[in-house]
Enzyme design. Structure first.
Site, PDB file in Angstrom:
ATOM      1  N   THR A 120       0.887  -1.180   0.001  1.00  0.00           N
ATOM      2  CA  THR A 120      -0.204   0.034   0.120  1.00  0.00           C
ATOM      3  C   THR A 120       0.838   1.416  -0.009  1.00  0.00           C
ATOM      4  OG1 THR A 120      -1.353   1.380   1.462  1.00  0.00           O
ATOM      5  CG2 THR A 120      -0.136  -0.417   2.453  1.00  0.00           C
ATOM      6  N   ASP A 121       0.340   2.436  -0.426  1.00  0.00           N
ATOM      7  CA  ASP A 121       1.002   3.558  -0.400  1.00  0.00           C
ATOM      8  C   ASP A 121       1.109   4.183   1.064  1.00  0.00           C
ATOM      9  OD1 ASP A 121      -1.765   4.359  -0.111  1.00  0.00           O
ATOM     10  OD2 ASP A 121      -1.793   5.635  -1.663  1.00  0.00           O
ATOM     11  N   GLU A 122       0.430   3.553   1.890  1.00  0.00           N
ATOM     12  CA  GLU A 122       0.348   4.189   3.246  1.00  0.00           C
ATOM     13  C   GLU A 122       1.771   3.861   3.898  1.00  0.00           C
ATOM     14  OE1 GLU A 122      -2.974   3.038   5.793  1.00  0.00           O
ATOM     15  OE2 GLU A 122      -4.362   3.237   4.231  1.00  0.00           O
ATOM     16  N   TYR A 147      -1.664  -0.705  11.301  1.00  0.00           N
ATOM     17  CA  TYR A 147      -2.085  -1.428   9.992  1.00  0.00           C
ATOM     18  C   TYR A 147      -0.905  -1.283   9.007  1.00  0.00           C
ATOM     19  CZ  TYR A 147      -3.301  -1.770   4.868  1.00  0.00           C
ATOM     20  OH  TYR A 147      -3.110  -2.036   3.678  1.00  0.00           O
ATOM     21  N   LYS A 151       2.387  -3.480   7.303  1.00  0.00           N
ATOM     22  CA  LYS A 151       2.289  -3.522   5.830  1.00  0.00           C
ATOM     23  C   LYS A 151       3.791  -3.002   5.599  1.00  0.00           C
ATOM     24  CE  LYS A 151      -0.065  -4.687   3.123  1.00  0.00           C
ATOM     25  NZ  LYS A 151      -0.136  -5.876   2.606  1.00  0.00           N
ATOM     26  N   ASN A 177      -8.332   1.761  -3.495  1.00  0.00           N
ATOM     27  CA  ASN A 177      -9.032   1.056  -4.406  1.00  0.00           C
ATOM     28  C   ASN A 177     -10.647   1.106  -4.247  1.00  0.00           C
ATOM     29  OD1 ASN A 177      -7.359  -1.865  -5.692  1.00  0.00           O
ATOM     30  ND2 ASN A 177      -6.305  -0.370  -4.824  1.00  0.00           N
TER      31      ASN A 177
HETATM   32  P1  NAD Z   1      -9.706  -7.466   2.641  1.00  0.00           P
HETATM   33  O1  NAD Z   1      -9.696  -7.048   4.024  1.00  0.00           O
HETATM   34  O2  NAD Z   1     -10.984  -7.126   1.536  1.00  0.00           O
HETATM   35  O3  NAD Z   1      -9.357  -9.074   2.310  1.00  0.00           O
HETATM   36  C1  NAD Z   1      -8.382  -9.787   2.969  1.00  0.00           C
HETATM   37  C2  NAD Z   1      -8.647 -11.074   2.739  1.00  0.00           C
HETATM   38  O4  NAD Z   1      -7.277 -11.908   3.407  1.00  0.00           O
HETATM   39  C3  NAD Z   1      -9.797 -11.789   3.456  1.00  0.00           C
HETATM   40  O5  NAD Z   1     -10.413 -12.689   2.433  1.00  0.00           O
HETATM   41  C4  NAD Z   1      -9.460 -12.693   4.636  1.00  0.00           C
HETATM   42  O6  NAD Z   1      -9.989 -13.676   4.992  1.00  0.00           O
HETATM   43  C5  NAD Z   1      -7.953 -13.176   4.089  1.00  0.00           C
HETATM   44  N1  NAD Z   1      -7.007 -13.140   5.360  1.00  0.00           N
HETATM   45  C6  NAD Z   1      -6.751 -12.327   6.538  1.00  0.00           C
HETATM   46  N2  NAD Z   1      -5.835 -12.646   7.236  1.00  0.00           N
HETATM   47  C7  NAD Z   1      -5.589 -14.026   6.690  1.00  0.00           C
HETATM   48  C8  NAD Z   1      -4.877 -15.072   7.257  1.00  0.00           C
HETATM   49  N3  NAD Z   1      -4.009 -14.961   8.405  1.00  0.00           N
HETATM   50  N4  NAD Z   1      -4.463 -16.135   6.325  1.00  0.00           N
HETATM   51  C9  NAD Z   1      -5.241 -16.158   5.072  1.00  0.00           C
HETATM   52  N5  NAD Z   1      -6.024 -15.239   4.677  1.00  0.00           N
HETATM   53  C10 NAD Z   1      -6.274 -14.146   5.464  1.00  0.00           C
HETATM   54  O7  NAD Z   1      -8.372  -6.784   1.856  1.00  0.00           O
HETATM   55  P2  NAD Z   1      -8.109  -6.042   0.490  1.00  0.00           P
HETATM   56  O8  NAD Z   1      -8.863  -4.599   0.696  1.00  0.00           O
HETATM   57  O9  NAD Z   1      -8.614  -6.832  -0.466  1.00  0.00           O
HETATM   58  O10 NAD Z   1      -6.711  -5.697   0.606  1.00  0.00           O
HETATM   59  C11 NAD Z   1      -5.762  -6.958  -0.132  1.00  0.00           C
HETATM   60  C12 NAD Z   1      -4.365  -6.413  -0.002  1.00  0.00           C
HETATM   61  O11 NAD Z   1      -4.218  -5.099  -0.742  1.00  0.00           O
HETATM   62  C13 NAD Z   1      -3.912  -6.198   1.518  1.00  0.00           C
HETATM   63  O12 NAD Z   1      -2.499  -6.564   1.381  1.00  0.00           O
HETATM   64  C14 NAD Z   1      -3.723  -4.670   1.513  1.00  0.00           C
HETATM   65  O13 NAD Z   1      -2.781  -4.357   2.375  1.00  0.00           O
HETATM   66  C15 NAD Z   1      -3.492  -4.361   0.013  1.00  0.00           C
HETATM   67  N6  NAD Z   1      -3.954  -2.893  -0.332  1.00  0.00           N
HETATM   68  C16 NAD Z   1      -5.274  -2.705  -0.190  1.00  0.00           C
HETATM   69  C17 NAD Z   1      -5.741  -1.323  -0.764  1.00  0.00           C
HETATM   70  C18 NAD Z   1      -7.172  -0.847  -0.612  1.00  0.00           C
HETATM   71  O14 NAD Z   1      -7.686   0.295  -0.941  1.00  0.00           O
HETATM   72  N7  NAD Z   1      -8.312  -1.821  -0.278  1.00  0.00           N
HETATM   73  C19 NAD Z   1      -4.817  -0.641  -1.231  1.00  0.00           C
HETATM   74  C20 NAD Z   1      -3.488  -0.903  -1.511  1.00  0.00           C
HETATM   75  C21 NAD Z   1      -3.130  -2.119  -0.998  1.00  0.00           C
HETATM   76  O1  TDX Z   2     -16.965   6.134   7.284  1.00  0.00           O
HETATM   77  C1  TDX Z   2     -15.784   6.587   6.987  1.00  0.00           C
HETATM   78  N1  TDX Z   2     -15.710   7.896   6.929  1.00  0.00           N
HETATM   79  C2  TDX Z   2     -14.467   8.386   6.411  1.00  0.00           C
HETATM   80  O2  TDX Z   2     -14.586   9.582   6.373  1.00  0.00           O
HETATM   81  C3  TDX Z   2     -14.642   5.525   6.694  1.00  0.00           C
HETATM   82  C4  TDX Z   2     -14.661   4.182   6.689  1.00  0.00           C
HETATM   83  C5  TDX Z   2     -13.405   6.487   6.312  1.00  0.00           C
HETATM   84  N2  TDX Z   2     -13.508   7.556   6.207  1.00  0.00           N
HETATM   85  C6  TDX Z   2     -12.098   8.212   5.484  1.00  0.00           C
HETATM   86  C7  TDX Z   2     -10.943   7.838   6.173  1.00  0.00           C
HETATM   87  C8  TDX Z   2      -9.868   7.892   5.013  1.00  0.00           C
HETATM   88  O3  TDX Z   2      -9.577   9.186   4.943  1.00  0.00           O
HETATM   89  O4  TDX Z   2     -12.181   8.033   4.358  1.00  0.00           O
HETATM   90  C9  TDX Z   2     -10.826   7.630   3.885  1.00  0.00           C
HETATM   91  C10 TDX Z   2     -10.825   6.316   3.272  1.00  0.00           C
HETATM   92  O5  TDX Z   2     -10.856   5.265   4.345  1.00  0.00           O
HETATM   93  P1  TDX Z   2     -10.749   3.767   4.238  1.00  0.00           P
HETATM   94  O6  TDX Z   2     -11.895   3.129   3.314  1.00  0.00           O
HETATM   95  O7  TDX Z   2     -10.873   3.250   5.711  1.00  0.00           O
HETATM   96  O8  TDX Z   2      -9.156   3.791   3.818  1.00  0.00           O
HETATM   97  P2  TDX Z   2      -7.889   4.118   4.004  1.00  0.00           P
HETATM   98  O9  TDX Z   2      -7.764   4.204   5.623  1.00  0.00           O
HETATM   99  O10 TDX Z   2      -7.541   5.392   3.101  1.00  0.00           O
HETATM  100  O11 TDX Z   2      -7.189   2.817   3.588  1.00  0.00           O
HETATM  101  C11 TDX Z   2      -7.437   2.038   2.362  1.00  0.00           C
HETATM  102  O12 TDX Z   2      -6.339   2.258   1.402  1.00  0.00           O
HETATM  103  C12 TDX Z   2      -5.293   1.967   1.673  1.00  0.00           C
HETATM  104  C13 TDX Z   2      -7.494   0.636   2.475  1.00  0.00           C
HETATM  105  O13 TDX Z   2      -8.417   0.177   3.697  1.00  0.00           O
HETATM  106  C14 TDX Z   2      -5.972   0.077   2.808  1.00  0.00           C
HETATM  107  O14 TDX Z   2      -6.028  -1.184   3.133  1.00  0.00           O
HETATM  108  C15 TDX Z   2      -5.001   0.307   1.821  1.00  0.00           C
HETATM  109  O15 TDX Z   2      -3.763   0.052   2.361  1.00  0.00           O
END
Ligand code: NAD
Ligand code: TDX
Length: 338
Positions: A120-122, A147, A151, A177
């Protein structure tokens, strides 16, 4: 290719498997997922007969060793992924994100298997709102939350295993995403599903924080490019020039429901809330020729709103428990803009 995909019952991994089955029909996909609160086999229902599904923990070294031994490549999505949850209880984040990655790295090292690490960019911390800079592959790590620090730690393990043991690894760090199958705890699905229920969207603090949005299919297309043509040992940033304030996103979601742009609640802000993320994806674009297909956020958002309206049966079972978690964490509606 025999491809092991971890965490594919979650949001991005499920979309990755759908895309892989559609666009890479010769690939044999095995999914490893622990089915935590964030995992749902229903997200893979449409491709269930095209993949193998193993329920298990990425930190289980014996299981991981066996699955990796039968694979040509691994794409590692599995993680605890929600910042708010990491503030309430960091422990599963340390176990899954650090020990899970460690178990996979030891397995790919033992069996000389190609490894792609999803991050992640975080890991880079945050930027000021008026800073012209964006994150690049050279930006120093400076994570803020439990978190993002786990990462960041997992990325550093990958770099060390690549350098010390010659593991054939690549890393990608992507921005926020959006798209189908995202858990209702996350920002955009939470607001869409609130509005379906006639509940006002919940904006943290003043809503000035900026996120750099990318459609999940554009993220996953970049992952395929890196897996097939990326240089081993390298890191690639993935982003689609999608910077928007949270307030603007809420206004657009409200617009999709025909509601006034100010029809939302300000709620308690997140502790340590990162202000702004912004990705410079020049390396990925110039080296691998990747470009996003979703170039207007408004179109991608409209399609996502339609998806949630049409798939209430998928998200409804998790909605009440998710909102109860937010209430239990002390999140409250503020009477005035902070
Ligand atoms: P998500 O929380 O929707 O899904 C995570 C999945 O991992 C779930 O299916 C869960 O059951 C599984 N999991 C959790 N712990 C586990 C374990 N110990 N063993 C096996 N499986 C396990 O997450 P996501 O949003 O799809 O993110 C996927 C990846 O992308 C993560 O590595 C996250 O850091 C990265 N990422 C997410 C975003 C975003 O915006 N969501 C952005 C950049 C990077
Ligand atoms: O109810 C809400 N209201 C609100 O203002 C929630 C749930 C979030 N927020 C804000 C917090 C953040 O500034 O919105 C922004 C996005 O929040 P999240 O969806 O929780 O994402 P963020 O914390 O930015 O992290 C996401 O992007 C990077 C993913 O959850 C991570 O897994 C990824 O690494």
């Amino acid at each position: 290719m025999r491809l092991l995909v971890t965490g594919a019952a979650g949001f991005i991994g499920a979309n990755f498997v759908h895309q892989s089955v559609r666009e890479h029909p010769d690939v044999e996909v095995t999914v490893l997922d622990a089915l935590t609160y964030a995992g749902d086999r229903a997200s893979l229902a449409e491709v269930a007969d095209r993949i193998s599904f193993v329920e298990g923990d990425v930190a289980d070294a014996e299981l991981v060793g066996r699955l990796v031994a039968g694979s040509d490549a691994v794409v590692h999505f599995a993680a605890e992924s929600h910042n708010d949850n990491s503030l309430a209880d960091p422990s599963p984040f340390l176990r899954t994100n650090l020990l899970g990655t460690y178990a996979l790295l030891e397995a790919v090292r033992a069996h000389d298997v190609r490894y792609h690490h999803i991050s992640t960019d975080e890991v880079y911390g945050d930027l000021e709102l008026d800073d012209p800079a964006r994150f690049t592959e050279q930006t120093p790590y400076n994570p803020s939350s439990p978190y993002s620090s786990t990462k960041a730690g997992s990325d550093l393990l990958v770099r060390a295993w690549a350098r010390s043991f010659g593991v054939r690894a690549t890393i990608s760090n992507c921005s926020n995403n959006y798209g189908p199958y995202q858990h209702v705890e996350k920002f955009i699905p939470r607001q869409i599903t609130n509005l379906v229920d006639g509940v006002r969207p919940k904006l943290y603090g003043a809503g000035e924080n900026v996120r750099d949005w990318i459609h999940v299919e554009d993220h996953n297309a970049a992952v395929w490019e890196i897996l097939e043509r990326g240089r081993v040992g390298e890191t690639y940033l993935i982003g689609a020039d999608g910077e928007l304030s949270n307030r603007r996103v809420v206004e657009l979601v409200l617009g999709a429901f025909g509601r006034p742009a100010d029809d939302f609640d300000h709620v308690t802000d997140r502790a340590g809330h990162d202000l702004r993320y912004a990705i410079d994806s020049t390396k990925l674009r110039e080296e691998l020729g990747w470009a996003p297909r979703y170039t207007t956020f408004e179109d991608g958002l409209a399609a996502t709103v339609d998806w949630y309206r049409a798939h209430e049966g998928w998200w409804r079972p998790r909605k009440a428990a998710t909102e109860a978690r937010y209430t239990a964490s002390g999140q409250e509606v503020l009477s005035a803009r902070p």
